[in-house]
Every structure is written in C-alpha cells, then in structure tokens.
Write a protein that holds these residues in place. Sequence first.
Motif, PDB file in Angstrom:
ATOM      1  N   ASP A  52       0.113  38.696 -17.363  1.00  0.00           N
ATOM      2  CA  ASP A  52       1.005  38.490 -16.218  1.00  0.00           C
ATOM      3  C   ASP A  52       2.219  39.414 -16.277  1.00  0.00           C
ATOM      4  OD1 ASP A  52      -0.650  36.490 -15.236  1.00  0.00           O
ATOM      5  OD2 ASP A  52       0.485  34.875 -16.192  1.00  0.00           O
ATOM      6  N   ALA A  53       2.814  39.525 -17.448  1.00  0.00           N
ATOM      7  CA  ALA A  53       4.040  40.306 -17.588  1.00  0.00           C
ATOM      8  C   ALA A  53       3.802  41.788 -17.386  1.00  0.00           C
ATOM      9  CB  ALA A  53       4.663  40.053 -18.961  1.00  0.00           C
ATOM     10  N   ALA A  54       2.576  42.255 -17.594  1.00  0.00           N
ATOM     11  CA  ALA A  54       2.266  43.664 -17.339  1.00  0.00           C
ATOM     12  C   ALA A  54       2.579  44.024 -15.897  1.00  0.00           C
ATOM     13  CB  ALA A  54       0.795  43.944 -17.652  1.00  0.00           C
ATOM     14  N   GLY A  55       2.317  43.089 -14.984  1.00  0.00           N
ATOM     15  CA  GLY A  55       2.655  43.301 -13.581  1.00  0.00           C
ATOM     16  C   GLY A  55       4.095  42.959 -13.266  1.00  0.00           C
ATOM     17  N   ASP A  56       4.590  41.882 -13.864  1.00  0.00           N
ATOM     18  CA  ASP A  56       5.979  41.479 -13.623  1.00  0.00           C
ATOM     19  C   ASP A  56       6.960  42.595 -13.963  1.00  0.00           C
ATOM     20  OD1 ASP A  56       5.002  38.954 -12.997  1.00  0.00           O
ATOM     21  OD2 ASP A  56       5.472  38.103 -14.968  1.00  0.00           O
ATOM     22  N   ALA A  57       6.643  43.360 -15.017  1.00  0.00           N
ATOM     23  CA  ALA A  57       7.572  44.386 -15.495  1.00  0.00           C
ATOM     24  C   ALA A  57       7.850  45.453 -14.445  1.00  0.00           C
ATOM     25  CB  ALA A  57       7.021  45.036 -16.764  1.00  0.00           C
ATOM     26  N   GLY A  58       6.902  45.674 -13.537  1.00  0.00           N
ATOM     27  CA  GLY A  58       7.074  46.708 -12.542  1.00  0.00           C
ATOM     28  C   GLY A  58       7.593  46.229 -11.205  1.00  0.00           C
ATOM     29  N   ASN A  59       7.799  44.921 -11.067  1.00  0.00           N
ATOM     30  CA  ASN A  59       8.222  44.350  -9.782  1.00  0.00           C
ATOM     31  C   ASN A  59       9.731  44.066  -9.824  1.00  0.00           C
ATOM     32  OD1 ASN A  59       8.734  42.726  -7.510  1.00  0.00           O
ATOM     33  ND2 ASN A  59       6.655  41.890  -7.555  1.00  0.00           N
ATOM     34  N   ARG A  60      10.490  44.847  -9.069  1.00  0.00           N
ATOM     35  CA  ARG A  60      11.951  44.706  -9.132  1.00  0.00           C
ATOM     36  C   ARG A  60      12.442  43.387  -8.554  1.00  0.00           C
ATOM     37  NH1 ARG A  60      14.676  48.569  -8.368  1.00  0.00           N
ATOM     38  NH2 ARG A  60      13.096  50.206  -8.328  1.00  0.00           N
ATOM     39  N   TRP A  61      11.599  42.688  -7.794  1.00  0.00           N
ATOM     40  CA  TRP A  61      12.027  41.445  -7.155  1.00  0.00           C
ATOM     41  C   TRP A  61      11.652  40.212  -7.971  1.00  0.00           C
ATOM     42  CZ3 TRP A  61      15.466  43.431  -4.513  1.00  0.00           C
ATOM     43  CH2 TRP A  61      15.267  44.584  -3.761  1.00  0.00           C
ATOM     44  N   ILE A  62      11.053  40.423  -9.145  1.00  0.00           N
ATOM     45  CA  ILE A  62      10.797  39.335 -10.089  1.00  0.00           C
ATOM     46  C   ILE A  62      11.761  39.518 -11.262  1.00  0.00           C
ATOM     47  CG2 ILE A  62       9.111  38.285 -11.650  1.00  0.00           C
ATOM     48  CD1 ILE A  62       6.912  39.189  -9.775  1.00  0.00           C
ATOM     49  N   PHE A  63      12.443  38.460 -11.660  1.00  0.00           N
ATOM     50  CA  PHE A  63      13.414  38.507 -12.761  1.00  0.00           C
ATOM     51  C   PHE A  63      14.474  39.587 -12.474  1.00  0.00           C
ATOM     52  CE2 PHE A  63       9.322  37.416 -15.106  1.00  0.00           C
ATOM     53  CZ  PHE A  63       9.485  36.053 -14.910  1.00  0.00           C
ATOM     54  N   THR A  64      15.116  39.459 -11.319  1.00  0.00           N
ATOM     55  CA  THR A  64      16.102  40.454 -10.895  1.00  0.00           C
ATOM     56  C   THR A  64      17.294  40.543 -11.846  1.00  0.00           C
ATOM     57  OG1 THR A  64      17.091  38.787  -9.432  1.00  0.00           O
ATOM     58  CG2 THR A  64      15.472  40.293  -8.458  1.00  0.00           C
ATOM     59  N   ASP A  65      17.545  39.478 -12.610  1.00  0.00           N
ATOM     60  CA  ASP A  65      18.655  39.502 -13.557  1.00  0.00           C
ATOM     61  C   ASP A  65      18.442  40.523 -14.666  1.00  0.00           C
ATOM     62  OD1 ASP A  65      16.549  37.547 -14.256  1.00  0.00           O
ATOM     63  OD2 ASP A  65      17.720  37.299 -16.087  1.00  0.00           O
ATOM     64  N   LEU A  66      17.198  40.893 -14.941  1.00  0.00           N
ATOM     65  CA  LEU A  66      16.938  41.850 -16.009  1.00  0.00           C
ATOM     66  C   LEU A  66      17.528  43.223 -15.680  1.00  0.00           C
ATOM     67  CD1 LEU A  66      13.266  40.959 -17.042  1.00  0.00           C
ATOM     68  CD2 LEU A  66      15.412  40.212 -18.109  1.00  0.00           C
ATOM     69  N   ALA A  67      17.446  43.609 -14.412  1.00  0.00           N
ATOM     70  CA  ALA A  67      18.037  44.898 -14.015  1.00  0.00           C
ATOM     71  C   ALA A  67      19.547  44.891 -14.224  1.00  0.00           C
ATOM     72  CB  ALA A  67      17.693  45.217 -12.569  1.00  0.00           C
ATOM     73  N   ASP A  68      20.164  43.732 -14.037  1.00  0.00           N
ATOM     74  CA  ASP A  68      21.607  43.629 -14.265  1.00  0.00           C
ATOM     75  C   ASP A  68      21.956  43.864 -15.727  1.00  0.00           C
ATOM     76  OD1 ASP A  68      21.886  43.008 -11.586  1.00  0.00           O
ATOM     77  OD2 ASP A  68      21.877  40.838 -11.926  1.00  0.00           O
ATOM     78  N   ARG A  69      20.970  43.648 -16.608  1.00  0.00           N
ATOM     79  CA  ARG A  69      21.160  43.885 -18.041  1.00  0.00           C
ATOM     80  C   ARG A  69      20.719  45.296 -18.441  1.00  0.00           C
ATOM     81  NH1 ARG A  69      17.565  39.107 -20.016  1.00  0.00           N
ATOM     82  NH2 ARG A  69      17.425  40.472 -21.841  1.00  0.00           N
TER      83      ARG A  69
END
Length: 238
Positions: free
Chosen positions: A136-153
């Motif tokens: 699942d995370a293989a796809g999540d890692a490329g989706n900027r609209w999933i776990f948007t807080d990660l980009a803030d980090r």
Amino acid sequence: MPEDWNRALAIVAHPDDLEYGAAAAIARWTAAGREVAYLMVTRGEAGIDTMEPERAARVRQAEQRASAAVVGVEEVEFLDHRDGVVEEGVALRRDLTAAIRRHRPELLITLNHHETWGGVNWNTPDHRAVGRAVLDAAGDAGNRWIFTDLADRGLEPWDGVRWVAVAGSPQPTHAVEVAQEDVDRAVASLAEHRAYIGALSDKEPAEYAREFVTGVMDMLAGQTGGRRAVAFQVYPRG
C-alpha cells in the motif's frame, strides 16, 4: 528479476526476517554496487521467550546491525511498533510512506504477506500486516494528497518505486541467481542472530544458519535448473 535499479529499501516486521529470506540476494546486489537500506517495523522485543522485552530489544537491534553489515548494508532503522501486535492500518502506512519518501528507492523488498508459508504453516500477523502495508505504501508515497503532513516535514512525494519484491512468498514469480560467496555471506548474516537462534535451537548458530539457508535454496533447485537462487514474488508498479 529486474536489474535496472540502483536503490532499494527492505521493510520487514522483525530483526532476522531478511536473513530468513532475502539475504543472499541482498549480498549479491550490494557487491554489485547497489544501495540497500533496512527498516524494521519492530525491535523484535517479543521474540525470545527467555529474555524480557526491554533487554531483547537491545540485543536484537545489535544483532540486526551486525547481520546487515555482513551483506553490505550500512543503514538499519527501527520503528517503534510493538512486536507481535503490529496493527495494519493508517498509522503503519504513514510510517512506511515516510520511510519510502526519505529513502527514495526504486525497489522495495518485504517478506511474505500471504496467510501461509507454502499452504502449510500459518503466517504470523506481523508478517501479514507489514507486507500488505508495504504494498500500500508504495503507492501512498507518490500521492501528495495522502499524508499531506509529511510534505510539511520535508518529505516530498516519491513515485519512483517501480517494483515490490516479496521474499518467502508461496507464489514466487522471479528468482535471483546467487554465487557461493553470496550464500556464504547470507549464512554468516543469519548466524549473527546468536541470541535468537540460541533460543530456537541447540545447534551452533553457523550450523543452524547453513542448514536453513541452503535447505531453502535446495527446495527451489527444481525450478531453477539446479542453480542456487533466491525467489521473490514481484509486483511491478505501472
């Protein structure tokens, strides 16, 4: 097996999971100059019945780092999910997505996420949960609209994962042929888990490790023309 990649991240539930499945292939890859990092979801604290968890976590982390070094892996990270009760869900996916964005691999490696080992022995909940979360995370890692807080980090999306390779799967699709030196390094890597092996067997760690590693490869020999190899179920990503 795909060979046109430079960076891999191996994500498994416990210290020793990779040594029971993928270490010989990892030894071959690092010897060829490829970069491989390890991420353990737990610290293996519930894995030794005769050792209380806090001490077991320290021992198993040290053994894992020594084990990784044998096959040319310098970077070993540990998360803090509880050994034996890893929960499949959003929190685990978030942690794995963060790791994938941090390492930016082309290849992900994990351990059998299916219900059984070869249709015979029931697989453990931790293996199943982590393996599925890796997919699942293989796809999540490329989706900027999933776990948007990660980009803030500072963890920007990474859509560069091209394959997920599952070691120990009862449904293998690919194999990595390995040389004797790769097998020897895989045996030595597993043997570094001395405290864990000592709780499982009366055999010396080196003897136990060689019997296990070569035994698995011998089981595959009928499918690989008698050549020693490590099998994976490979999921390509579009």
